[in-house]
Design a protein around this motif. Structure first.
Motif, short mmCIF file in Angstrom:
data_model
loop_
_atom_site.label_atom_id
_atom_site.label_comp_id
_atom_site.label_asym_id
_atom_site.label_seq_id
_atom_site.Cartn_x
_atom_site.Cartn_y
_atom_site.Cartn_z
N GLU A 165 -14.87 7.96 1.39
CA GLU A 165 -14.63 9.07 0.47
C GLU A 165 -13.19 9.56 0.50
O GLU A 165 -12.79 10.39 -0.30
N GLU A 166 -12.42 9.09 1.43
CA GLU A 166 -11.04 9.54 1.58
C GLU A 166 -10.14 8.89 0.54
O GLU A 166 -10.40 7.79 0.06
N ASP A 167 -9.06 9.58 0.21
CA ASP A 167 -8.06 9.04 -0.71
C ASP A 167 -7.04 8.26 0.10
O ASP A 167 -6.05 8.81 0.58
N GLY A 168 -7.31 7.01 0.32
CA GLY A 168 -6.45 6.17 1.13
C GLY A 168 -7.03 4.77 1.19
O GLY A 168 -7.90 4.42 0.39
N VAL A 169 -6.58 3.99 2.15
CA VAL A 169 -7.03 2.62 2.25
C VAL A 169 -7.32 2.29 3.72
O VAL A 169 -6.63 2.75 4.62
N ASN B 81 -15.84 -3.99 -0.90
CA ASN B 81 -14.67 -3.11 -0.89
C ASN B 81 -13.88 -3.14 0.42
O ASN B 81 -12.92 -2.40 0.55
N GLN C 185 0.02 5.42 -0.12
CA GLN C 185 -1.36 5.67 0.31
C GLN C 185 -1.39 5.87 1.83
O GLN C 185 -0.65 5.21 2.55
N LYS C 186 -2.27 6.75 2.27
CA LYS C 186 -2.47 6.82 3.72
C LYS C 186 -3.28 5.60 4.11
O LYS C 186 -4.03 5.05 3.29
N LYS C 187 -3.09 5.16 5.35
CA LYS C 187 -3.71 3.92 5.78
C LYS C 187 -4.37 4.07 7.14
O LYS C 187 -3.78 4.64 8.05
N ARG D 62 -8.41 11.75 8.33
CA ARG D 62 -8.84 12.83 7.41
C ARG D 62 -7.85 13.98 7.38
O ARG D 62 -7.80 14.73 6.41
N TYR E 28 0.82 -1.21 0.00
CA TYR E 28 0.00 0.00 0.00
C TYR E 28 0.86 1.27 0.00
O TYR E 28 0.42 2.32 0.48
N LYS F 98 1.18 8.71 4.05
CA LYS F 98 1.62 8.09 2.79
C LYS F 98 3.06 7.57 2.87
O LYS F 98 3.45 6.71 2.09
#
Length: 164
Positions: free
Chosen positions: A73-77, A100, A45-47, A162, A42, A135
Motif C-alpha cells: 500500500e505504500e507509495d514506493g517500490v 508485482n 521513489q522510496k525504495k 513507512r 527508480y 526518494k
C-alpha cells in the motif's frame, strides 16, 4: 571486511558497508528479461531493497512475500535482489503467482553486492540484508542479518520504509 555466519559457519563479506545517513551508491543488476537496471531506474521513489541469498529457499521466499505484502500500500517500490539467475527469479515469480514482485539479479558481476558490502565471498551469494532509501537515495535504514539463515527485522525495516 565484515564477517557473519551462514548455517553457523563464518563467511566474509566483501565490499564496502553502506551506512545509514549516506547516499546510496549506484549499481547495475539485471531484471527478469535480462535488461540492465540501476538505482536511477527508480528515481524519485522510496525504495525497500530486500536482499536474499537465493529466492528458491524457504526463508528467502518468506522474506520476499512478507516485504511485498506489507509494503504494497505504500507509495514506493520493493526490490528483491539476489545472485540467482534472472530465469530462476522469473520462474519463482510465475510459480508463486506473484506478478508485482520486482526481482533483480546480481549474478553477472555482483555490482550491487560489492557496492553495498554484502557479497559472501566464500559462497558467491549475497548476504541477507535490507536497505531502505528515501526518494533522494539517502540511506534511512540498513540491516545485514548476522546469521544468513535468520529473518531480518521486518518490523524495523517496514517502520523505516513507512516513515519516509
Amino acid at each position: 571486511m565484515a564477517q557473519i555466519t551462514f548455517k553457523q559457519e563464518p563467511v566474509t563479506l566483501y565490499g564496502s558497508q553502506v551506512k545509514k545517513g549516506e547516499f546510496a551508491p549506484e549499481f547495475t543488476v539485471l531484471d527478469n528479461d535480462l535488461n540492465e537496471v540501476n538505482l536511477e531506474t527508480y528515481d524519485g521513489q522510496k525504495k525497500l531493497i530486500s536482499v536474499v541469498p537465493s529466492i528458491d529457499t524457504g526463508v528467502c521466499d518468506q522474506q520476499t512475500r512478507k516485504f511485498n505484502e506489507e509494503a504494497a500500500e505504500e507509495d514506493g517500490v520493493v526490490l528483491t535482489i539476489s545472485a540467482d539467475l534472472p530465469f530462476a527469479q522469473k520462474r519463482w515469480c510465475a510459480s508463486n503467482g506473484l506478478d508485482n514482485v520486482i526481482t533483480l539479479s546480481d549474478h553477472r558481476d555482483l555490482s550491487f553486492g560489492k557496492t553495498y558490502g554484502v557479497v559472501m565471498e566464500e559462497l558467491r551469494l549475497l548476504a541477507r540484508s535490507v536497505f531502505v532509501l528515501d526518494k533522494n537515495n539517502k540511506v534511512i535504514y540498513t540491516e545485514v542479518v548476522p546469521e544468513g539463515t535468520d529473518f531480518p527485522d521486518f518490523d524495523a525495516a517496514l517502520e523505516a520504509y513507512r516513515s519516509i
